[in-house]
Structures are given as structure tokens and as C-alpha cells.
Write a protein that holds these residues in place. Structure first.
Motif, PDB file in Angstrom:
ATOM      1  N   TYR A 353       0.862  -1.186   0.000  1.00 26.74           N
ATOM      2  CA  TYR A 353       0.000   0.000   0.000  1.00 26.74           C
ATOM      3  C   TYR A 353       0.895   1.231   0.000  1.00 26.74           C
ATOM      4  O   TYR A 353       1.740   1.397   0.886  1.00 26.74           O
ATOM      5  CB  TYR A 353      -0.903   0.015   1.229  1.00 26.74           C
ATOM      6  N   LEU A 354       0.725   2.088  -1.000  1.00 30.11           N
ATOM      7  CA  LEU A 354       1.540   3.296  -1.145  1.00 30.11           C
ATOM      8  C   LEU A 354       0.622   4.503  -1.045  1.00 30.11           C
ATOM      9  O   LEU A 354      -0.303   4.665  -1.849  1.00 30.11           O
ATOM     10  CB  LEU A 354       2.278   3.263  -2.479  1.00 30.11           C
ATOM     11  N   ALA A 355       0.867   5.330  -0.040  1.00 34.27           N
ATOM     12  CA  ALA A 355      -0.064   6.417   0.258  1.00 34.27           C
ATOM     13  C   ALA A 355      -0.040   7.517  -0.793  1.00 34.27           C
ATOM     14  O   ALA A 355      -1.078   8.110  -1.096  1.00 34.27           O
ATOM     15  CB  ALA A 355       0.258   6.995   1.641  1.00 34.27           C
ATOM     16  N   HIS A 356       1.120   7.798  -1.370  1.00 29.95           N
ATOM     17  CA  HIS A 356       1.234   8.899  -2.328  1.00 29.95           C
ATOM     18  C   HIS A 356       0.705   8.449  -3.695  1.00 29.95           C
ATOM     19  O   HIS A 356       1.189   7.447  -4.253  1.00 29.95           O
ATOM     20  CB  HIS A 356       2.693   9.331  -2.448  1.00 29.95           C
ATOM     21  N   PRO A 357      -0.262   9.159  -4.275  1.00 31.66           N
ATOM     22  CA  PRO A 357      -0.858   8.708  -5.540  1.00 31.66           C
ATOM     23  C   PRO A 357       0.151   8.564  -6.676  1.00 31.66           C
ATOM     24  O   PRO A 357       0.071   7.613  -7.461  1.00 31.66           O
ATOM     25  CB  PRO A 357      -1.894   9.796  -5.853  1.00 31.66           C
ATOM     26  N   GLY A 358       1.103   9.486  -6.773  1.00 30.35           N
ATOM     27  CA  GLY A 358       2.085   9.404  -7.847  1.00 30.35           C
ATOM     28  C   GLY A 358       2.990   8.197  -7.706  1.00 30.35           C
ATOM     29  O   GLY A 358       3.281   7.500  -8.688  1.00 30.35           O
ATOM     30  N   LEU A 359       3.447   7.946  -6.489  1.00 33.67           N
ATOM     31  CA  LEU A 359       4.285   6.769  -6.253  1.00 33.67           C
ATOM     32  C   LEU A 359       3.484   5.497  -6.512  1.00 33.67           C
ATOM     33  O   LEU A 359       3.992   4.540  -7.112  1.00 33.67           O
ATOM     34  CB  LEU A 359       4.811   6.783  -4.815  1.00 33.67           C
ATOM     35  N   ARG A 360       2.243   5.500  -6.087  1.00 29.74           N
ATOM     36  CA  ARG A 360       1.403   4.321  -6.304  1.00 29.74           C
ATOM     37  C   ARG A 360       1.256   4.027  -7.797  1.00 29.74           C
ATOM     38  O   ARG A 360       1.374   2.872  -8.227  1.00 29.74           O
ATOM     39  CB  ARG A 360       0.032   4.539  -5.669  1.00 29.74           C
ATOM     40  N   ARG A 361       0.991   5.043  -8.609  1.00 26.87           N
ATOM     41  CA  ARG A 361       0.824   4.820 -10.051  1.00 26.87           C
ATOM     42  C   ARG A 361       2.100   4.270 -10.671  1.00 26.87           C
ATOM     43  O   ARG A 361       2.070   3.341 -11.486  1.00 26.87           O
ATOM     44  CB  ARG A 361       0.419   6.125 -10.739  1.00 26.87           C
ATOM     45  N   ALA A 362       3.240   4.845 -10.291  1.00 21.81           N
ATOM     46  CA  ALA A 362       4.510   4.400 -10.864  1.00 21.81           C
ATOM     47  C   ALA A 362       4.812   2.953 -10.471  1.00 21.81           C
ATOM     48  O   ALA A 362       5.243   2.140 -11.306  1.00 21.81           O
ATOM     49  CB  ALA A 362       5.637   5.320 -10.401  1.00 21.81           C
ATOM     50  N   VAL A 363       4.581   2.619  -9.213  1.00 21.58           N
ATOM     51  CA  VAL A 363       4.861   1.262  -8.751  1.00 21.58           C
ATOM     52  C   VAL A 363       3.879   0.271  -9.368  1.00 21.58           C
ATOM     53  O   VAL A 363       4.261  -0.845  -9.743  1.00 21.58           O
ATOM     54  CB  VAL A 363       4.830   1.203  -7.211  1.00 21.58           C
ATOM     55  N   ALA A 364       2.616   0.656  -9.499  1.00 17.71           N
ATOM     56  CA  ALA A 364       1.625  -0.242 -10.108  1.00 17.71           C
ATOM     57  C   ALA A 364       2.027  -0.602 -11.531  1.00 17.71           C
ATOM     58  O   ALA A 364       1.919  -1.770 -11.950  1.00 17.71           O
ATOM     59  CB  ALA A 364       0.247   0.411 -10.092  1.00 17.71           C
TER      60      ALA A 364
END
Length: 398
Positions: A353-364
Motif C-alpha cells: 500500500y503506497l499512500a502517495h498517488p504518484g508513487l502508487r501509479r509508478a509502482v503499479a
């Protein structure tokens, strides 16, 4: 499970009685359903803390989630830690941390739901025996997310979890990651020779030659468990661990006291494979015995001999699993060299679970490609394994 329940966070396993923890599926022997996994037992987890191996001083601040009824009845739990580094996890996120920090973010501290220093699949969203696991897992997954947000942590990571725990975490916004290990699958073999007969002729001959060579120079192998595990034996094994671990990692993770504690609390769940030459032990590997699996962990030596590592860590583990009727041997992280010795590729799982939306999109985006690569690599490795093309055992995930 009723609606009247709460999440409580404790910092140490000393805050919960061992008998209460033992009521969770997989945390003790003899329970219905989930096979016993020694790494989620109270004995193992508390030993990590009490031995100063996994403590706030070493970067593991306990934040263990307990799901309880209002009267304090334990319904479920997650062993979890707030961490300011990524060491001792074996699911590598260093690249994520560096990228986020270069972009101006703060990756540490983060929340890690795992067994410290232990790359072995086992329950992470634990539920009480007899309960429907689905609502317990949903509540625990939501609890991990809420703890992350409440304390302004960058992320939460649940590593080496069984695949059936993924839906609850994905519903809570966690991303799915895969990796690969190599496990020996016991297809009901009656002996090591019967297992070898399933291999291609060239591979079979090579392994027999390797095993003979490993025991040259008068080397003998002992299996030590239960009452065999004296303090003198632990002193000798710890010397192996420190010598080899120090050369590989710089600073081994586990303290000498850890081995005394697990030796006191779970000796029957431990197998030491020790190599002896000229009247003294020169090498050894520690394994933990689950209900249906043998888990290989650490190896060390004070003398170098060709192929001795393979004999002590892999071949002897297969011998023991066959002797005890265990379904598999999990030989730890990484190591394509295990394939030639009968350990087949299996997929491991983690959730993030990645709280920051930008980091989440990149990791996804990254994880989607990585899952595809892991699957393709596993298929290729299975196809090029040591088994005869007819009658080969299934892959570990089949």
C-alpha cells in the motif's frame, strides 16, 4: 465474528499471552485447517524481540495489530513493524525508496508486516481457529492501511503471504507483487534414491557424484533436534553463522541469545544439519520444522570443502523431508543453483500500500511488468529443470 470489534496495537509480544496467540490458525501445532508455521508462533516472534535481534534499536519497532472483541477475545492479528530501513526483508524496495526520495518524498518510516529476517511464506493476516477468515482479513487489511495513514507513513508492505490473503489486501488498496523461490516438492518418495530416479540420467549421475565429493576428507553428517540442541552446540553453530554471515552481509542479523531462546522454546521444531570432521563440527545449517514443510534458513562454516554447502543445505534437507513425510522443503530466498538439485520454481507473493498517488501509479505500472517477467521466468525454469520429461513432478504452485 460480530461487528463489535476493535483494532489494538501493541509494541511487543510480551504484551500478549502465548496461549492467546496460539489460538490463531497456523501459530501452533494441532489446530484445524492452516498448517502450523513455526515462524508465526509466539515462541519465534517473541524470541526475535527478547534477543535484541528485532527491536527499535535495530530498526524494527513493533506495531502488531490485534483484532479483538470488546471483551478482549482475540479474533485476528498481524505481526508488523515500523521501519526506517529495508534490511532483513528479502522483498526489495530500495529502488522505490530512492526514486521517491529523489522526487522530494520521504519513504521512511514505513510499515512492514512480516516475520523479520525470514523469507518464508506463512500467514500474515492471522485469524482465530474456527472463524471465517474473510471478514477478519478484511478488518486487518483496513487496519494496516489506517495505521499507515494515521502515522503519516509512506507505505505498508505485507511480504511472503499466502495467495489466499491477497483479495482482502487488494480490496484495501494494496498492490500485488510476485517473486520466485525454489522448493523441493515431495511426491511421496520413499528414499532419496527414489527421488533421484525421477531425474534425467545426466543430472542424477552429477548429483550422486556431488554428494560423494562433499563427504570426502572424512566428513560425516549429524541431524540434531530436540534435546540434542545444547548450549555448546549453539555456540558452535553461532560461530559458523557469524563467520559466513559476516563475510556475506557485514553484520549478521541474529544475536547469540536468539538461538538459546528458540532452543528453549521450540527445540522440537528445529533441525540442525551439522558436518563433522576429525572429531569437531566444521559447518552447519539451521532448519525449522513446520507441520508439512521443512524451512531452511542459515548456513555457516569454518572450513571450506567442495560441495559441502549443497550437501548440508539442500541434499540433507531432502533426506529429512522424505524421512519425516513432509510435503516440501523451502530453501529460502533466491538461488537458481537449487534447480539442478531438484528444487523447482514457485511464485511468492507480497502486497504493498503506497499512500502517495504518484508513487502508487509508478509502482503499479512497474509491478504489472514485473509479474509478467516473473511468470515467464518461472515457466522457462520449470521447463529446463532436472526432471525427466515424462513423469516430472508438478511445479510448487500446481
Amino acid at each position: 465474528m460480530t461487528d463489535a470489534c476493535r483494532i489494538r496495537v501493541i509494541q511487543s509480544f510480551a504484551e500478549i499471552a502465548a496461549e492467546h496467540w496460539a489460538g490463531l490458525a497456523g501459530a501452533s501445532r494441532g489446530g484445524p485447517g492452516t498448517p502450523y508455521n513455526p515462524f508465526v508462533s509466539h515462541a519465534f516472534l517473541s524470541s526475535l524481540e527478547e534477543s535484541d535481534s528485532a527491536t527499535p534499536q535495530t530498526g524494527w519497532l513493533g506495531q502488531h495489530l490485534l483484532l479483538e472483541q470488546e471483551d478482549g477475545t482475540l479474533l485476528g492479528a498481524v505481526p508488523a513493524y515500523v521501519k526506517n530501513h529495508s534490511r532483513g526483508e528479502y522483498v526489495f524496495d530500495y529502488g522505490w525508496a530512492e526514486a521517491f526520495q529523489r522526487a522530494g518524498g520521504r519513504y521512511y518510516p514505513k510499515l512492514q508486516a512480516s516475520v523479520p529476517f525470514t523469507p518464508a511464506t506463512g500467514p500474515r493476516l492471522l485469524h482465530r481457529h474456527g472463524l471465517d477468515p474473510a471478514p477478519v482479513r478484511q478488518a486487518l487489511a483496513a487496519g494496516l492501511r489506517e495505521l499507515t495513514l494515521r502515522h503519516d507513513l509512506s507505505s505498508a508492505h505485507v511480504t511472503f503471504l499466502p495467495e489466499d490473503e491477497l483479495p482482502a489486501l487488494q480490496a484495501a488498496g494494496f498492490l500485488h507483487r510476485t517473486d520466485q523461490q525454489f522448493h523441493f516438492i515431495n511426491a511421496g518418495y520413499r528414499s532419496h534414491d527414489e527421488f533421484l530416479e525421477t531425474l534425467a540420467s545426466r543430472k542424477r549421475k552429477a548429483l550422486r557424484k556431488e554428494r560423494r565429493a562433499a563427504l570426502e576428507n572424512g566428513i560425516e553428517i549429524d541431524w540434531l533436534t530436540g534435546g540434542d540442541l545444547t548450549e555448546d552446540i549453539w555456540d558452535q553453530f553461532f560461530a559458523f553463522y557469524m563467520d559466513t554471515g559476516g563475510r556475506k552481509w557485514g553484520r549478521p542479523y541474529l544475536t547469540r541469545r536468539f538461538y538459546s531462546l528458540v532452543g528453549e522454546r521450540m527445540a522440537d521444531d528445529i533441525l540442525l544439519v551439522m558436518a563433522r570432521r576429525a572429531g569437531r563440527y566444521i559447518a552447519g545449517a539451521i532448519n525449522f520444522i513446520g507441520e508439512d514443510a521443512l524451512y531452511g534458513r542459515h548456513w555457516g562454516c569454518v572450513e571450506d570443502h567442495p560441495f559441502l554447502h549443497f550437501e548440508v543445505c539442500y541434499h540433507q534437507a531432502i533426506d529429512f523431508a522424505i524421512d519425516r513425510g513432509l510435503k516440501r522443503v523451502e530453501a529460502g530466498a533466491q538461488g537458481e543453483h537449487k534447480l539442478a538439485r531438484g528444487y523447482m520454481p514457485i511464485t511468492t507473493h507480497s502486497a504493498h500500500y503506497l499512500a502517495h498517488p504518484g508513487l502508487r501509479r509508478a509502482v503499479a505500472d512497474y509491478l504489472e511488468r514485473e509479474r509478467r517477467d516473473v511468470a515467464e521466468a518461472g515457466e522457462w525454469l520449470a521447463e529446463h529443470g532436472p526432471f525427466r520429461k515424462t513423469g516430472a513432478p508438478p511445479r510448487g504452485n500446481d
